[in-house]
Design a protein around this motif. Structure first.
Motif, PDB file in Angstrom:
ATOM      1  N   ASN A  25     -18.350 -25.968   2.233  1.00 45.66           N
ATOM      2  CA  ASN A  25     -18.654 -25.913   0.809  1.00 45.66           C
ATOM      3  C   ASN A  25     -19.934 -26.657   0.451  1.00 45.66           C
ATOM      4  N   GLU A  27     -24.022 -27.192   0.619  1.00 42.79           N
ATOM      5  CA  GLU A  27     -25.213 -26.362   0.811  1.00 42.79           C
ATOM      6  C   GLU A  27     -25.980 -26.733   2.076  1.00 42.79           C
ATOM      7  N   ARG A  84     -16.753 -16.836   4.717  1.00 46.70           N
ATOM      8  CA  ARG A  84     -16.976 -16.405   3.324  1.00 46.70           C
ATOM      9  C   ARG A  84     -17.614 -17.522   2.512  1.00 46.70           C
ATOM     10  N   ASN A  85     -17.123 -18.760   2.637  1.00 53.22           N
ATOM     11  CA  ASN A  85     -17.695 -19.883   1.893  1.00 53.22           C
ATOM     12  C   ASN A  85     -19.113 -20.193   2.374  1.00 53.22           C
ATOM     13  N   VAL A  88     -22.153 -18.104   0.976  1.00 49.43           N
ATOM     14  CA  VAL A  88     -22.715 -18.377  -0.348  1.00 49.43           C
ATOM     15  C   VAL A  88     -24.104 -19.001  -0.212  1.00 49.43           C
ATOM     16  N   ASN A  89     -24.326 -19.717   0.891  1.00 45.62           N
ATOM     17  CA  ASN A  89     -25.624 -20.319   1.169  1.00 45.62           C
ATOM     18  C   ASN A  89     -26.541 -19.257   1.778  1.00 45.62           C
ATOM     19  N   GLU A  90     -27.728 -19.093   1.231  1.00 42.95           N
ATOM     20  CA  GLU A  90     -28.625 -18.001   1.624  1.00 42.95           C
ATOM     21  C   GLU A  90     -28.917 -17.952   3.129  1.00 42.95           C
ATOM     22  N   ALA A  93     -25.918 -16.459   4.756  1.00 43.97           N
ATOM     23  CA  ALA A  93     -25.769 -15.044   4.420  1.00 43.97           C
ATOM     24  C   ALA A  93     -26.734 -14.198   5.235  1.00 43.97           C
ATOM     25  N   GLU A 129     -15.327 -10.468  -0.318  1.00 50.64           N
ATOM     26  CA  GLU A 129     -16.272 -11.467  -0.825  1.00 50.64           C
ATOM     27  C   GLU A 129     -17.363 -11.776   0.200  1.00 50.64           C
ATOM     28  N   ALA A 133     -21.366 -11.213  -0.460  1.00 50.11           N
ATOM     29  CA  ALA A 133     -22.401 -12.217  -0.235  1.00 50.11           C
ATOM     30  C   ALA A 133     -23.589 -11.658   0.540  1.00 50.11           C
TER      31      ALA A 133
END
Length: 300
Positions: A25, A27, A84-85, A88-90, A93, A129, A133
């Motif tokens: 979670n 970054e 998945r979590n 969220v960070n580019e 992804a 999800e 992303a």
């Protein structure tokens, strides 16, 4: 943590997945910082898609799952949650979108797992999800490609038929991201289950998130001229327009304005001085009585 995942010891794997669940979670958590971690995290989700979901679906509901299956299912859910979590960070992804196992896992899960139980629904939700992303700029194969290579149909089925609100929201949002790409407009169809779902959920003004997802999907669907022309003949078109107008009215900010439309109001004072009639004394009466008129009246 990577060595623990590779050890094959359940307690070590559980420790590593629990720690990664808390770290992902942040970054600053980057999958590339630990070479081989992404491949290790794919191991249990791939098992669940290929074998675990069928085993768990075929098991009797009267008794608990065998401990080995339960452990692997738990590992699969935790692993896909971490992916998945992290997505969220580019940077994560980007890595996952380029990974050789990501697309195959997503497509196999969407086409092969029915979200008909809690574990499957949770797994499919994380899969959708994860696709969401990495869907920015994703170009889909043409509609005549093999069905297993295209995620649109299962996403539309989830949006149109599922009773799980979280799955509906995630599926509609992902469809909106995929189909808003001009390269993917060929996958829009007049009788899309997602279109029916968007029209069905549009009156739920109190559910802001679901209404927003429905309106966004309608916007994407109707942005294509062919779909706009087809929607003019849709039996629910008039009701949809009324609902959209009602939605606009309901979201307007009410302003309270006071406007005086009457004449000036005059009110009596709260306090006033009373005047008491003067009563003649006997002396005054005796003095006035002999006077002739009109002198007596003036004196009175």
């Amino acid at each position: 943590m990577l060595l623990a995942l590779r050890s094959g010891i359940d307690s070590e794997i559980s420790w590593a997945l629990d720690r990664l669940t808390r770290l992902c979670n942040n970054e600053q958590f980057v999958l590339r910082a630990i070479p081989g971690l992404t491949d290790a995290l794919f191991e249990w989700p791939v098992w669940y898609v290929e074998i675990g979901a069928k085993l768990c679906a075929g098991a009797t509901t009267l008794f608990a799952l065998p401990q080995e299956w339960e452990r692997k299912r738990k590992h699969a859910l935790e692993s896909i949650l971490i992916l998945r979590n992290a997505a969220v960070n580019e940077p994560n992804a980007q890595e996952l979108s380029e990974h050789r196992r990501t697309r195959s896992l997503i497509l196999l899960a969407l086409h092969g797992i029915k979200p008909d139980c809690d574990a499957n629904a949770e797994f499919v939700l994380y899969i959708v999800e994860l696709l969401q992303a990495i869907s920015a700029g994703l170009s889909l194969p043409p509609p005549d490609a093999p069905a297993l290579a295209i995620p649109v149909q299962p996403l539309q089925e989830i949006a149109g038929k599922s009773s799980n609100r979280a799955l509906i929201l995630s599926a509609m949002t992902t469809l909106n991201l995929l189909l808003s790409n001009p390269a993917n407009v060929a996958h829009l169809t007049e009788g899309s289950p997602a279109l029916g779902a968007a029209l069905r959920y549009l009156p739920l003004f109190t559910d802001k998130a679901l209404v927003d997802a429905s309106v966004n999907y309608l916007y994407t669907h109707l942005s294509h001229p062919a779909m706009t022309k087809a929607f003019l003949l849709h039996p629910q078109m008039p009701a949809t327009l009324r609902l959209l107008v009602s939605l606009l009215i309901s979201e307007q900010t009410e302003e309270t304005i006071s406007l005086d439309i009457g004449t000036p109001v005059h009110t009596a004072p709260a306090s006033f001085t009373t005047v008491k009639d003067h009563e003649l004394s006997a002396e005054e009466l005796n003095r006035l009585a002999p006077m002739p008129e009109p002198q007596r009246c003036y004196e009175w």
